[in-house]
Structures are given as structure tokens and as C-alpha cells.
Design an enzyme around this catalytic site. Structure first.
Site, short mmCIF file in Angstrom:
data_model
loop_
_atom_site.label_atom_id
_atom_site.label_comp_id
_atom_site.label_asym_id
_atom_site.label_seq_id
_atom_site.Cartn_x
_atom_site.Cartn_y
_atom_site.Cartn_z
N VAL A 180 28.06 -4.29 52.59
CA VAL A 180 27.80 -2.85 52.53
C VAL A 180 29.02 -2.07 53.02
O VAL A 180 29.40 -1.05 52.44
CB VAL A 180 26.55 -2.48 53.34
CG1 VAL A 180 26.30 -0.97 53.29
CG2 VAL A 180 25.33 -3.23 52.82
N ASP A 181 29.64 -2.54 54.08
CA ASP A 181 30.87 -1.91 54.56
C ASP A 181 31.96 -1.95 53.49
O ASP A 181 32.68 -0.97 53.27
CB ASP A 181 31.37 -2.61 55.82
CG ASP A 181 30.68 -2.11 57.08
OD1 ASP A 181 30.25 -0.95 57.11
OD2 ASP A 181 30.58 -2.89 58.04
N VAL A 182 32.10 -3.09 52.84
CA VAL A 182 33.14 -3.23 51.81
C VAL A 182 32.87 -2.29 50.64
O VAL A 182 33.77 -1.60 50.15
CB VAL A 182 33.23 -4.69 51.34
CG1 VAL A 182 34.20 -4.82 50.17
CG2 VAL A 182 33.68 -5.60 52.49
N GLY A 233 33.66 1.19 51.66
CA GLY A 233 35.10 1.39 51.68
C GLY A 233 35.68 1.60 50.30
O GLY A 233 36.57 2.44 50.09
#
Length: 404
Positions: free
Chosen positions: A168-170, A173
Site C-alpha cells: 500500500v505504501d508503494v 508512492g
């Protein structure tokens, strides 16, 4: 500066993963990224280990911080806060992922910076937005859970499972990078800066694609299917005589070819399996039949035979096998970046974007905490450069001697 984004200054107030991943991508493409960190401890991921590299640096931090310069500033100290404001007011792009309102309390919010720097592209990454979810902490595991990803991941009827990386972070980003580039294009055309806002939850819901579409368009609430696909069969992992094999049959013709390789002509002609929709309805019996045959042959032999007839397949690799495959295919997945004081060059995963005229460049290894503080402070103490002529790229970075 060279690269597609050469001449752009990015003030990076983000930490951990989503924001730093976005700013690293911008840096790879030529932007000058100045990473602002807390004195003493710096980015949280500097201590997220093991594993560590030969210099004792957490590899988590190394993953998303190359091509940046690190300065340390205490935003509760008036002198350091003034430096942070000067940096933001000179920047083309500001990226931050504090809880909503934190930057504004320091006088570093979008409205504060845009008043002096109206051309700024100001990117805010949050967990759950700046409204009713502003106070919720935004951690990848939490968003995978409440955002539905874990409900469709894992082997039923077992415990819900997160993905093996903070996906989810990737994804967030990547969305942040796209938003910043779109805003830069708008600024190029109009001279206007703007506020770019991303939330982990919204990014995840978008990334759930067909599963999310099935819910919003047809009211279907999916559950976990392990390594199977909800709408395509067989599109899954099958056991073999030695290791699991992924088989991605996307067409009826590929299914017929699979049956030929497995010597199952009757299955290929069976009315229950003729069309994909039929195979989805009868996935359990089909999977059992296919498994009886795949278990009699090794994965590499089956993959070779299936590849020869146009059926996508491949063994389930560990990371060593994955990098070996990419190297074998000529994709050059690893780059080495040397820097002063390092025991050996930093080994990094290559940027996956290939540009024919302005390729990604690897100018600096991930910086030591505060490594560039003096050079950046000296540069900020000098009068800002004159505004560039229309269409010209500003000179944002100090000389190569200073910046290294």
C-alpha cells in the site's frame, strides 16, 4: 543537472516508505532531493533492522533513499525552522507525510509556503485523508486490514494475510509521483502551483481494480481464493513433482494447449471446461484433475513444455531466483553506487523505468544522517538565484563539489 527532472528542487519532509519512495523516483529522474531528518535518529527506517549492509545501515532505509542529500533540522528550534521554511520556499516540490495539520502548526503547511512560493507543488501523503480520518495513524498493515486487501488474501478459511511487502505504501508512492508530475505539467503551462493530496486508503481502493469494481458495480463482496483468480481459471499455482508452478491461462486456446501438454484431451473437450466462464463455475473439479497430472512432472520441465505452446507459466521463485531470472533476461536489476567513506558500493535495485533520452541516473548512495547539512545550509544562506526565463530550468543545486 541531467535527467528528465534536472533543475527541480524537492524538499523532502517525508519518512518511512510512501513519501521516500516517491521522492527517490523523482531523484532517479534527475531532481535534486534534499531529505530533511530529525537530529539524532533521522528517518524511522534507519533503525528498522536487521538486515543491515556491510556499513551497518538498515537495508530498509537503503531501499528508498538513494540520490538524496540529508540534512538534519529540529522543527521545534526557531533557527532550524527558519532554514526549513527557506528550503520549502525555494523548492519546486515539497513532499510530506506527517499527520494532517502538523506541518501547518510549524508554519510549513501548503498555504504558508504557497503565500511566498505560489509555484510550489506541495504533496501531502496521509493514511486516511485530511477530513474525518485525519487523526488515524497511517500504517501499511492497518490499511491493508481495514482497506479490504487482507480479506481477499490468503488460503480460505484461514487467518487473513497481508502481502509480503508494504504494497500500500508503494502504490501510494507511485500515485504521489504521478500527481506531482501532473502538477508540474500544469505549472509549466500556467505558472500555477497546487496542493497534491494522497491517502493510503484511497490508493489501496484504487489498486484493488477488478475486485473493487466487482463490489461497486455488481455488489459482490469477494473472499480469499489463495493463489487462484476470481474470474479466470486456471490462473493459479499448481503443485508439481518438485516445486509449485504458476500457470496463467487467459484464453480458451491457451487452455486447450495446456490440456495437450498434460495429455488430457477429454478435459479440453469437456463441456464443463470449454469456456472460461464454465471453468470458473467448475474450478474445484478442474483443479483436482489438472493437479493429478502436474504432480507427475517437475516444474522446469512443465514450464518449458508449456512455454513452447504459448501457455504462460513459471516456477515460484524466492528472491534469489527472481534476481537470477532478471539478470538472465538482461534486465540488469541491480546497480552499484559508490560514495565517500563506504566500505563498498551500495547495491541497489535498479529503477524499472527505461527512458531512451533521459534515463534514470544513480548519482549518490543513500546518505548518512545529516551528511549534506553544511553544504545545503551554505547554499541556503546565499541569495536565491534569479527567477529563470520562461521554459528554462532553474539551477537549484550547489556545485558538484559542495553537493557530494
Amino acid at each position: 543537472m541531467t535527467g528528465a527532472l534536472g533543475g527541480l528542487l524537492v524538499a523532502d519532509f517525508s519518512r518511512v516508505l510512501a513519501g521516500p519512495y516517491a521522492t527517490m523516483l523523482l531523484a532517479d529522474l534527475g531532481a535534486d532531493v534534499v531529505k530533511v531528518e530529525r537530529p539524532g535518529s533521522g528517518d524511522d527506517t534507519r533503525s528498522w533492522g536487521p538486515p543491515y549492509d556491510v556499513d551497518g545501515t538498515a537495508t530498509y532505509y537503503l531501499a528508498v533513499n538513494r540520490n538524496k542529500r540529508s540534512i538534519t533540522l529540529d522543527l521545534t528550534d526557531p533557527a532550524d525552522l527558519a532554514v526549513a521554511r527557506e528550503l520549502a520556499c525555494r523548492a519546486d516540490v515539497v513532499v510530506e507525510n506527517f499527520r494532517p495539520g502538523t506541518m501547518a502548526r510549524h508554519g510549513l503547511g501548503y498555504a504558508d509556503i504557497a503565500e511566498t512560493n505560489p509555484r510550489v507543488i506541495y504533496c501531502s501523503v496521509t493514511g486516511f485523508g485530511s477530513g474525518a480520518g485525519a487523526d488515524r495513524p497511517g500504517y501499511d498493515l492497518l490499511v491493508q486490514a481495514v482497506g479490504g486487501l487482507m480479506s481477499i488474501t490468503g488460503i480460505p478459511p484461514g487467518e487473513p494475510v497481508k502481502t509480503g511487502v508494504a504494497v500500500v505504501d508503494v502504490i501510494t508512492g507511485l500515485h504521489a509521483t504521478i500527481g506531482v508530475l501532473a502538477a508540474l505539467r500544469h505549472r509549466e503551462a500556467t505558472g500555477e502551483g497546487q496542493h497534491v493530496e494522497l491517502s493510503l486508503l484511497s490508493s489501496l481502493l484504487s489498486a484493488l481494480v477488478n475486485q473493487a469494481s466487482g463490489y461497486v458495480s455488481a455488489g459482490v463482496v469477494p473472499g480469499p481464493l489463495g493463489n487462484a483468480h476470481p474470474s479466470v481459471v486456471p490462473y493459479q499455482v499448481l503443485p508439481t513433482a518438485d516445486r509449485p508452478l504458476a500457470v496463467a491461462v487467459g484464453t480458451d486456446a491457451q487452455f486447450a494447449a495446456l490440456c495437450a501438454v498434460l495429455d488430457l484431451p477429454a478435459v479440453a473437450a469437456d463441456p464443463r471446461y470449454l469456456r472460461n466462464a464454465d471453468r470458473v463455475r467448475h474450478r474445484e473439479t478442474l483443479t483436482a484433475t489438472l493437479t493429478e497430472r502436474t504432480l507427475t512432472r517437475p516444474a522446469h520441465e512443465l514450464a518449458a513444455a508449456l512455454g513452447a505452446v504459448g501457455v504462460p507459466s513459471g516456477p515460484v521463485n524466492d528472491l534469489a531466483g527472481a534476481f537470477d531470472l532478471a539478470t538472465e533476461l538482461g534486465l540488469a536489476p541491480v546497480v552499484e553506487i559508490d560514495g565517500p567513506g563506504r566500505a563498498r558500493p551500495a547495491r541497489q535495485v535498479a529503477n524499472p523505468i527505461t527512458l531512451s533520452h533521459t534515463p534514470a541516473a544513480y548519482r549518490r548512495p543513500p546518505p548518512r544522517l545529516g551528511e549534506h547539512t553544511d553544504a545545503v545550509l551554505d547554499w541556503l544562506a546565499a541569495p536565491p538565484p534569479a527567477a529563470p526565463a520562461a521554459g528554462a530550468a532553474p539551477q537549484t543545486e550547489p556545485s558538484s563539489q559542495e553537493s557530494n
